[in-house]
Write a protein that holds these residues in place. Sequence first.
Motif, PDB file in Angstrom:
ATOM      1  N   ALA A 482      10.052  -3.376  -1.835  1.00 25.31           N
ATOM      2  CA  ALA A 482      10.146  -3.610  -0.435  1.00 25.31           C
ATOM      3  C   ALA A 482       9.845  -2.823   1.296  1.00 25.31           C
ATOM      4  O   ALA A 482       9.006  -3.264   1.312  1.00 25.31           O
ATOM      5  CB  ALA A 482      11.245  -3.803  -0.250  1.00 25.31           C
ATOM      6  N   GLU A 483       9.212  -1.319   0.244  1.00 26.99           N
ATOM      7  CA  GLU A 483       8.766  -0.454   1.307  1.00 26.99           C
ATOM      8  C   GLU A 483       7.024  -0.973   1.519  1.00 26.99           C
ATOM      9  O   GLU A 483       6.841  -0.571   2.104  1.00 26.99           O
ATOM     10  CB  GLU A 483       9.545   1.156   1.054  1.00 26.99           C
ATOM     11  N   GLN A 484       6.724  -0.602  -0.167  1.00 27.46           N
ATOM     12  CA  GLN A 484       5.655  -0.852  -0.060  1.00 27.46           C
ATOM     13  C   GLN A 484       5.052  -2.421  -0.598  1.00 27.46           C
ATOM     14  O   GLN A 484       3.714  -2.184   0.615  1.00 27.46           O
ATOM     15  CB  GLN A 484       5.907  -0.643  -1.879  1.00 27.46           C
ATOM     16  N   LYS A 485       5.777  -3.213  -0.442  1.00 34.89           N
ATOM     17  CA  LYS A 485       5.276  -4.321   0.204  1.00 34.89           C
ATOM     18  C   LYS A 485       5.360  -4.033   2.329  1.00 34.89           C
ATOM     19  O   LYS A 485       4.000  -4.996   2.107  1.00 34.89           O
ATOM     20  CB  LYS A 485       6.493  -5.517   0.422  1.00 34.89           C
ATOM     21  N   THR A 486       5.921  -4.200   2.912  1.00 34.38           N
ATOM     22  CA  THR A 486       6.114  -3.276   4.159  1.00 34.38           C
ATOM     23  C   THR A 486       4.590  -2.688   4.401  1.00 34.38           C
ATOM     24  O   THR A 486       3.896  -3.044   5.095  1.00 34.38           O
ATOM     25  CB  THR A 486       7.006  -3.232   4.423  1.00 34.38           C
ATOM     26  N   ALA A 487       4.665  -1.723   3.582  1.00 33.02           N
ATOM     27  CA  ALA A 487       3.441  -0.658   4.035  1.00 33.02           C
ATOM     28  C   ALA A 487       2.132  -1.832   4.003  1.00 33.02           C
ATOM     29  O   ALA A 487       1.501  -1.134   4.489  1.00 33.02           O
ATOM     30  CB  ALA A 487       3.296   0.367   3.240  1.00 33.02           C
ATOM     31  N   THR A 488       1.714  -1.840   2.500  1.00 33.60           N
ATOM     32  CA  THR A 488       0.990  -2.777   2.197  1.00 33.60           C
ATOM     33  C   THR A 488       0.496  -4.133   3.307  1.00 33.60           C
ATOM     34  O   THR A 488      -0.444  -4.246   3.933  1.00 33.60           O
ATOM     35  CB  THR A 488       1.190  -3.570   0.797  1.00 33.60           C
ATOM     36  N   GLU A 489       1.123  -4.789   3.940  1.00 33.15           N
ATOM     37  CA  GLU A 489       1.104  -5.922   4.944  1.00 33.15           C
ATOM     38  C   GLU A 489       0.903  -5.058   6.320  1.00 33.15           C
ATOM     39  O   GLU A 489      -0.161  -5.361   6.534  1.00 33.15           O
ATOM     40  CB  GLU A 489       2.713  -6.553   5.266  1.00 33.15           C
ATOM     41  N   SER A 490       1.798  -4.052   6.620  1.00 34.55           N
ATOM     42  CA  SER A 490       0.850  -3.209   7.722  1.00 34.55           C
ATOM     43  C   SER A 490      -0.307  -2.387   7.733  1.00 34.55           C
ATOM     44  O   SER A 490      -1.336  -2.810   8.714  1.00 34.55           O
ATOM     45  CB  SER A 490       2.210  -1.781   8.131  1.00 34.55           C
ATOM     46  N   ARG A 491      -0.657  -2.118   6.800  1.00 34.71           N
ATOM     47  CA  ARG A 491      -1.592  -1.715   6.471  1.00 34.71           C
ATOM     48  C   ARG A 491      -2.785  -2.212   6.317  1.00 34.71           C
ATOM     49  O   ARG A 491      -4.052  -1.631   7.060  1.00 34.71           O
ATOM     50  CB  ARG A 491      -2.264  -0.940   4.902  1.00 34.71           C
ATOM     51  N   THR A 492      -2.970  -3.839   5.784  1.00 33.63           N
ATOM     52  CA  THR A 492      -3.787  -4.558   5.809  1.00 33.63           C
ATOM     53  C   THR A 492      -4.156  -5.245   7.633  1.00 33.63           C
ATOM     54  O   THR A 492      -5.083  -5.612   7.828  1.00 33.63           O
ATOM     55  CB  THR A 492      -2.940  -5.937   4.955  1.00 33.63           C
ATOM     56  N   LYS A 493      -2.773  -5.494   8.293  1.00 31.17           N
ATOM     57  CA  LYS A 493      -2.731  -5.476   9.353  1.00 31.17           C
ATOM     58  C   LYS A 493      -3.562  -4.706  10.238  1.00 31.17           C
ATOM     59  O   LYS A 493      -4.506  -5.287  11.368  1.00 31.17           O
ATOM     60  CB  LYS A 493      -1.423  -5.742  10.464  1.00 31.17           C
ATOM     61  N   GLU A 494      -3.004  -3.173   9.520  1.00 31.42           N
ATOM     62  CA  GLU A 494      -3.611  -2.009  10.791  1.00 31.42           C
ATOM     63  C   GLU A 494      -5.685  -2.743  10.432  1.00 31.42           C
ATOM     64  O   GLU A 494      -7.039  -2.005  11.206  1.00 31.42           O
ATOM     65  CB  GLU A 494      -3.309  -1.116  10.449  1.00 31.42           C
TER      66      GLU A 494
END
Length: 681
Positions: A482-494
């Motif tokens: 879940a943390e990997q998913k959140t981090a990937t989504e956040s990085r994509t948005k950034e």
Amino acid sequence: MKALSMALVCIAAVTMFFASPVMSVKAVHGSAGSKANGAIAEIVKQLKTMAEKSEKDGEEEEDTFKKFECYNKKLLSNTSTWIETMTDELESADISIERNSAKQAECQSKQAQLKKDIADNEATQAETTAMRNKSRAAFLAEEKDMKSALQQLGTAFEALSSNSSSSLLQVPVSENPALASLFQRLQAESKSSQSGFLAAGSAPGSASNGVVGILKSTKETYAQNLKDLQGQEEADQASHGKLMEKLQEKNTQLKEMDVAASECIDETSQQLVTERKIVKDETALLESQKTIKADLANALAQKTKSYEGRKVLRSQEDAAISKAISILNSDDALKAFNKASSSLLQVVGSAEAKLMHQNLRVLSYLRSQAHLSKSTRLAQLAVLISSEDPEKPFDRVLKEIADMKDVIDKEGASDTKKRRSCAKDISDSKEALAEQDAIITAQNTKITNTKQMLGSVEDKTGLLNDLSGESGSKAQLQASLAEQKTATESRTKENQDYQQNIADLQVAQNLIKKAMQVLKTYYAKLELVQQDSKAEPTYEAGEFSGQSAGGSGVMKLMQTMLDNTANAEAQAHKDEHAAQASFETSMQTLTASEEKMKAAIVDGKKEIAEANLALDESSKVLADAQKQKAATETYLSDIKPGCDFIASNFDKREANRVAEKESLDNALKLIKGTPAYQNSQ
């Protein structure tokens, strides 16, 4: 039969005759019949006692053997039932192994397909992102051109709207071919309008209205195109975001299914290891039980054969005693005895009296010893002192003595063997009980310790909680995913924000540069016009300088803005690189943590499987030990009566056998010392 009867009559007659050596012939003759009958009755009584004792011994031996036989048959039945049950369980285990093998193969096939789907999904994401980035770059370039064109159109529109004669000269050359062509046409029309104005001396407004209209229409068209382009880009970006969200969601689902497939493979692998070990152990145990069953059947067969042999011997003994009783109770025996007693009166005082006296000593000795030791064999020997061969009256007696001694020795050996067997069986059984008690205690302790090691999720203890608890390895793995998913989504948005920010900064820099270029061009041309007008001054108010005095300050300010924008772009690149590096480091850490959690899950499942296997083994060992203990206790209970009897009576029976053999040896000496025996040799 006739010889035996004659011998018995002879023995009885001699006994009665020598009972009182000083009796007169008349006295002997008068009491001979009655005493003969009394002697026969005494012999018959002793034979009946022998028969009763033989029957009692036979019943006791039969009871002991029946208990032994019942116990062994029960044990054989239980072993056979256990073997049948174990065979069925092994067949079920084989079926379960086949099912788990098929399930494992299915899970492996699913996992292989899932890994391919995950790779395809990630490739699609990469391809989609690359296409979006390419489309985004094209949009930014086109947007940049259109904004630049609008800027230039705006400058031209403002210039024409101010009715300045040099307005179109301020517009820089456009890189857009269509716009450059438009500007050239407008500049030509503007010059024509100015020439007409100078020739006619009239206002130029009506001539320039057409040019302004063209610029306005063109500007509005470009503005609408830019708006449409930006709207399309926004729609494409939103569509891309939704597509990426679906792809990422699908990727997460595929990874979760991959984890489930891995768990399926691990679980079936552990089950197969456990089941194969159980099958191996139970197969070995089954073979040992088959061996035990064969040994039990063999022992029972040997004991049965021995018992049947003893029954035959006892039956023959009973038959001999019954026959002797029948002979002595017959009328022929009584007549023969009376005749013998009458004829004996005629030989009193003769030389044969001494021989009969010696025979009487043998008979008296045997009878007295038989009475003292309660030996049926000595009494039987006394009855059998006769011979079918009148010339060798002692042959049968001597043979019977030898046979009796041999039977005594065999009985002694049998009692000794039985005593040793009982002692060994009891000792072995007690040792087995102690060993079984130790096994039961050890396995109970092992089961308790294993259960404590396994623990439970409810109690938040042990291996089960470490694997499936709130803070267990599975929960940590899900948290990591879940943390990997959140981090990937956040990085994509950034990254998307970064790309938009860079595009905006680049547009701003271009606009500033264009504005600076417009001002530089304008003021440069203004300065050139002023230099040309000095030759023909027409305006008395002085030269026009416009805002050239303040232009240098504006230029500096715009340069500062340009520098700040460039610095902001450089800082944005730097921040993006740092954020990407931090993201990659974080993902490496999370990925490493994910691998550790997966390894911990595999290890945890392995430990749990081994613990469950140990628990099953301990439970089976405990159950077997309890069964063996119960069987041993039952066996001890079954052999107790017979063993107690032999233990309590062994010394007495041994002493009786010694006394019997001594009596037989003494009788043998007496017989061999008689003149009749010596003369018969």
